[in-house]
Design a protein around this motif. Structure first.
Motif, PDB file in Angstrom:
ATOM      1  N   GLN A  74       0.776  -1.182  -0.048  1.00  0.00           N
ATOM      2  CA  GLN A  74       0.065  -0.248  -0.017  1.00  0.00           C
ATOM      3  C   GLN A  74       0.807   1.303  -0.027  1.00  0.00           C
ATOM      4  O   GLN A  74       2.020   1.217   0.542  1.00  0.00           O
ATOM      5  CB  GLN A  74      -0.973   0.051   1.150  1.00  0.00           C
ATOM      6  CG  GLN A  74       0.115  -0.127   2.518  1.00  0.00           C
ATOM      7  CD  GLN A  74      -0.813   1.014   3.537  1.00  0.00           C
ATOM      8  OE1 GLN A  74      -1.555   1.727   3.528  1.00  0.00           O
ATOM      9  NE2 GLN A  74      -0.119   1.054   4.791  1.00  0.00           N
ATOM     10  N   SER A 130       0.104   4.887   1.560  1.00  0.00           N
ATOM     11  CA  SER A 130      -0.951   5.488   2.644  1.00  0.00           C
ATOM     12  C   SER A 130      -0.566   6.991   2.692  1.00  0.00           C
ATOM     13  O   SER A 130       0.439   7.517   2.708  1.00  0.00           O
ATOM     14  CB  SER A 130      -0.707   5.000   3.741  1.00  0.00           C
ATOM     15  OG  SER A 130      -1.506   5.339   4.952  1.00  0.00           O
ATOM     16  N   SER A 148      -2.020  10.135   5.040  1.00  0.00           N
ATOM     17  CA  SER A 148      -2.943  10.442   6.095  1.00  0.00           C
ATOM     18  C   SER A 148      -4.051  11.533   5.602  1.00  0.00           C
ATOM     19  O   SER A 148      -3.509  12.556   4.987  1.00  0.00           O
ATOM     20  CB  SER A 148      -2.171  10.857   7.247  1.00  0.00           C
ATOM     21  OG  SER A 148      -3.040  11.002   8.531  1.00  0.00           O
ATOM     22  N   CYS A 187       6.492   5.109  -2.474  1.00  0.00           N
ATOM     23  CA  CYS A 187       6.407   4.826  -1.170  1.00  0.00           C
ATOM     24  C   CYS A 187       7.145   5.712  -0.219  1.00  0.00           C
ATOM     25  O   CYS A 187       6.592   6.442   0.694  1.00  0.00           O
ATOM     26  CB  CYS A 187       6.240   3.460  -1.005  1.00  0.00           C
ATOM     27  SG  CYS A 187       5.637   3.170   0.796  1.00  0.00           S
ATOM     28  N   SER A 227       4.325   8.194   0.766  1.00  0.00           N
ATOM     29  CA  SER A 227       3.263   7.464   1.826  1.00  0.00           C
ATOM     30  C   SER A 227       3.672   7.919   3.418  1.00  0.00           C
ATOM     31  O   SER A 227       4.826   8.402   3.843  1.00  0.00           O
ATOM     32  CB  SER A 227       3.795   5.868   2.084  1.00  0.00           C
ATOM     33  OG  SER A 227       2.632   5.315   2.610  1.00  0.00           O
ATOM     34  N   CYS A 279       2.672   5.805   5.865  1.00  0.00           N
ATOM     35  CA  CYS A 279       2.568   4.613   6.530  1.00  0.00           C
ATOM     36  C   CYS A 279       3.765   4.208   7.472  1.00  0.00           C
ATOM     37  O   CYS A 279       5.220   4.750   7.037  1.00  0.00           O
ATOM     38  CB  CYS A 279       2.072   3.467   5.772  1.00  0.00           C
ATOM     39  SG  CYS A 279       3.660   2.833   4.601  1.00  0.00           S
ATOM     40  N   GLY A 314       6.002  -0.032   2.327  1.00  0.00           N
ATOM     41  CA  GLY A 314       4.371  -0.169   1.808  1.00  0.00           C
ATOM     42  C   GLY A 314       4.125  -1.496   1.974  1.00  0.00           C
ATOM     43  O   GLY A 314       2.890  -1.647   1.840  1.00  0.00           O
ATOM     44  N   LEU A 332       2.306  -4.528   3.413  1.00  0.00           N
ATOM     45  CA  LEU A 332       1.558  -5.028   4.477  1.00  0.00           C
ATOM     46  C   LEU A 332       1.574  -6.401   4.922  1.00  0.00           C
ATOM     47  O   LEU A 332       1.079  -6.885   6.058  1.00  0.00           O
ATOM     48  CB  LEU A 332      -0.078  -4.807   4.152  1.00  0.00           C
ATOM     49  CG  LEU A 332      -0.449  -3.303   4.017  1.00  0.00           C
ATOM     50  CD1 LEU A 332      -2.045  -3.240   3.516  1.00  0.00           C
ATOM     51  CD2 LEU A 332      -0.467  -2.655   5.251  1.00  0.00           C
ATOM     52  N   GLN A 336      -7.070   5.153   9.368  1.00  0.00           N
ATOM     53  CA  GLN A 336      -5.661   5.923   9.438  1.00  0.00           C
ATOM     54  C   GLN A 336      -5.794   7.020   8.405  1.00  0.00           C
ATOM     55  O   GLN A 336      -4.541   7.783   8.234  1.00  0.00           O
ATOM     56  CB  GLN A 336      -4.610   4.823   9.199  1.00  0.00           C
ATOM     57  CG  GLN A 336      -4.272   4.215  10.675  1.00  0.00           C
ATOM     58  CD  GLN A 336      -5.415   2.876  10.609  1.00  0.00           C
ATOM     59  OE1 GLN A 336      -5.461   2.200   9.705  1.00  0.00           O
ATOM     60  NE2 GLN A 336      -5.897   2.519  11.751  1.00  0.00           N
ATOM     61  N   HIS A 340      -5.744   5.400   1.073  1.00  0.00           N
ATOM     62  CA  HIS A 340      -4.657   4.136   0.791  1.00  0.00           C
ATOM     63  C   HIS A 340      -4.709   3.870  -0.802  1.00  0.00           C
ATOM     64  O   HIS A 340      -5.613   3.722  -1.282  1.00  0.00           O
ATOM     65  CB  HIS A 340      -4.694   2.943   1.517  1.00  0.00           C
ATOM     66  CG  HIS A 340      -4.645   3.270   2.931  1.00  0.00           C
ATOM     67  ND1 HIS A 340      -3.748   3.093   3.741  1.00  0.00           N
ATOM     68  CD2 HIS A 340      -5.797   3.334   3.608  1.00  0.00           C
ATOM     69  CE1 HIS A 340      -4.233   3.183   4.807  1.00  0.00           C
ATOM     70  NE2 HIS A 340      -5.318   3.271   4.933  1.00  0.00           N
TER      71      HIS A 340
END
Length: 123
Positions: free
Chosen positions: A5, A7, A9, A60, A64, A66, A77, A79, A114, A117
């Motif tokens: 992913q 992500s 925010s 990422c 990102s 995350c 990234g 998961l 969160q 994504h």
């Protein structure tokens, strides 16, 4: 399923949701652009994940929010293997979007508790 992913925010201290979604949609365009101009197209879902891996990691690290992006490295990234309960616990429409993907496929922008994504199912 295994998943990766990007992500972004959309919480109050971070980017507004529309901006976060826009960043992720641009990232998806970059990932698919390379595929369109490839001289040798990936034949299997695993080939696709490998083909897009370097660009994904770059995006990422750049975009990102995350925790894996903050750490960097090859797992940026990633998961890992996520079961149905873990997908549900993320909230929003994350589970619905992630479970509908086939291996190698990117989903549309989805939401969780969160933020927002961009998810690719890798297995």
């Amino acid at each position: 399923p295994g998943a990766k992913q990007l992500s972004a925010s959309a919480k109050s201290k971070a980017k507004p949701r529309a901006e976060a979604e826009g960043l992720l949609r641009e990232a998806l365009k970059e990932l698919t652009k390379d595929l369109r101009v490839a001289t040798k197209a990936p034949k299997t879902p695993n080939d696709l994940v490998v083909f897009q891996g370097k660009k994904f990691s770059e995006l990422c690290r750049k975009l990102s929010d995350c925790p894996t992006a903050q750490k960097g490295g090859a797992m940026c990234g990633d998961l890992g293997w996520v079961n149905t309960e873990e997908l549900s616990a993320m909230g929003g429409n994350f589970r619905e979007k992630a479970e509908s993907l086939t291996a190698g496929q990117w989903g549309d922008v989805c939401s969780s508790d969160q933020g927002v994504h961009l998810v690719q199912r890798v297995a």
